[in-house]
Design an enzyme around this catalytic site. Structure first.
Site, short mmCIF file in Angstrom:
data_model
loop_
_atom_site.label_atom_id
_atom_site.label_comp_id
_atom_site.label_asym_id
_atom_site.label_seq_id
_atom_site.Cartn_x
_atom_site.Cartn_y
_atom_site.Cartn_z
N ASP A 1 0.86 -1.17 0.00
CA ASP A 1 0.00 0.00 0.00
C ASP A 1 0.91 1.23 0.00
OD1 ASP A 1 -2.29 1.63 0.29
OD2 ASP A 1 -1.98 1.69 2.45
N ASP B 1 0.10 5.17 1.19
CA ASP B 1 -0.02 5.98 2.41
C ASP B 1 -0.04 5.12 3.66
OD1 ASP B 1 -0.27 8.80 1.51
OD2 ASP B 1 -1.98 8.02 0.40
#
Length: 466
Positions: free
Chosen positions: A178, A180
């Site tokens: 991922d 952020d």
């Protein structure tokens, strides 16, 4: 002191992981019954020879209790380990004989349990995390959610690296992240001093494929600049004359944007990310999705967000953004959406999607058949921490697309890339409103809470591989 708000919030079902909570409940038994410093006098009379008021007595007493607690915790993790292996076996039998449809003991106990793609050496992982977190030495704080989460993470890393060492052709090949809160802080980007950059370089040196599967969606070649900004420190290293990576290793970096909608790959000639046409990598089931139905879903959710924004009096403080395959609500500069409002909106959007995808909205078409076909389209609603988004597709499709795209050349020594040879690292694995959750369908997963944990888990992974 933990506030009542945080206690109540943690009890919400959509923020819990049933498997972790179940293991935590198992560990509560030994903690309550055997971790009391005053409960062991009768069991260990040899300690009576030491004066009770001496520091030596207390220290030795603590060691004996910790050792006993560790033994009892290990017994539980060994039992869970066996249940997981049994579940894997039952799943394999069901795959070969679908008509059997057997259910494992563990699935009866934890109905929401997903698939395990590898066994998990939980006893070994517990010993490692017990050394780090002093779990068995605690007398007042029982094994926590985070303790169990980290033990599962370590066990998954150990399982993948054991495969890497034990089998020449079956080993870890693809690691996805991922963006952020996993690779960088929320809204930030990688710079040359980011600790995670060095780890990503080491993974590429091991000839692993490294992918970023992110909700941020920017189409076409023009979108490459946006992803370049997020990965600036890593790409700058690629273009440094002193870069120690081979050209082929640099091109093992990929970015999947908007969950599963836009693919980019590092290109040595361009010295940056190159947009890959969807015809080269889209899964067959995704290619069959009807654009008119996608438009209908996006329009319906857009109107629903307009309704929610008005309902919560957020007209002045938020903006609704509608893209080709995503729609979201974000705070305007200087404003913030309350966490409770974010949760309400993402759950409301999820409920709305369930209604749409069940085909119960007759406004779309008079044809019942056309409505039913909406179920084929995958949609993801999630809370990004400061905003809410609904995307067409999900990270399960994003990871699977990378697995298939990288193996277009079936003669490659890396092919096929199976789910047991893939790892996704992310921070959002709650059952609802978290977009990493679906990645569990396509890869082994590690649940981290911040970029520092990503660095720590990658250090473990690299050390075990080397």
């Amino acid at each position: 002191m933990t506030s009542r708000y945080r206690v109540e919030y943690a009890l919400k079902s959509h923020r819990r992981d049933e498997f972790i909570e179940w293991i935590k409940a198992l560990l509560a038994g030994p903690f309550v019954l055997h971790a009391d410093i005053e409960s062991f006098d009768s069991e260990f009379p040899e300690l009576y020879d030491i004066p009770e008021d001496s520091d030596i007595y207390l220290k030795e007493h603590e060691k004996v209790i910790a050792k006993d607690c560790q033994r009892r915790y290990l017994e539980i993790f060994k039992d869970v380990e066996n249940l997981i292996e049994h579940t894997i076996l039952i799943d394999e039998i069901n795959d070969k004989n679908p008509e059997r449809n057997s259910t494992s003991r563990l699935r009866n106990l934890v109905p929401s349990l997903g698939r395990f793609f590898t066994p998990l050496p939980l006893t070994e992982a517990f010993l490692i995390e017990d050394e780090r977190r002093a779990i068995s030495k605690r007398r007042l704080v029982s094994p926590s959610f985070n303790d169990v989460r980290m033990i599962l993470n370590t066990a998954q890393i150990m399982a993948l690296t054991k495969i890497y060492k034990d089998k020449a052709k079956a080993h870890l090949k693809l690691i996805t992240f991922d963006g952020d809160v996993t690779l960088y802080e929320d809204g930030q980007s990688l710079n040359e001093n980011s600790a995670v950059v060095k780890r990503l370089i080491n993974l590429l040196k091991l000839d692993l494929f490294v992918g970023v599967v992110t909700a941020a969606g920017y189409p076409n070649q023009s979108g490459a600049e946006k992803y370049h900004e997020r990965l600036q420190g890593l790409i700058d290293y690629f273009n440094n004359p002193n870069c120690s990576l081979k050209d082929s290793q640099k091109e093992n970096l990929l970015v999947m944007g908007a969950e599963s909608n836009y693919l980019f790959r590092y290109n040595n000639e361009m010295k940056g990310l190159k947009f890959i046409n969807s015809d080269e990598w889209l899964l067959p089931q995704v290619k069959s999705w009807d654009n008119d139905k996608i438009t209908y879903i996006m329009d319906t959710i857009y109107q629903h967000l307009v309704h929610l924004r008005m309902k919560f009096n957020l007209e002045q403080s938020t903006t609704i953004i509608k893209k080709e395959r995503s729609v979201g609500i974000i705070p305007n500069e200087g404003y913030k959406i309350l966490r409770e409002q974010l949760e309400e909106m993402v759950l409301s959007c999820s409920n709305k999607l369930n209604i749409i995808l069940r085909g119960s909205r007759k406004s779309y078409s008079d044809s019942h058949e056309a409505l039913i076909q909406l179920r084929d389209i995958k949609v993801c609603a999630f809370n990004g921490g400061s905003d809410v988004w609904v995307d067409i597709g999900d990270k399960a499709l994003g990871v699977e697309s990378l697995q298939k795209y990288l193996c277009q050349d079936s003669n490659s020594e890396f092919c096929p890339i199976t789910k047991a040879e893939s790892l996704h690292i992310g921070d959002q694995f709650a059952s609802l409103g978290a977009n990493d959750f679906k990645a569990r369908l396509s890869a082994c997963t590690v649940w981290i809470a911040n970029p520092a944990e990503t660095v720590a888990i990658l250090d473990d992974l690299i050390n075990y591989l080397e």
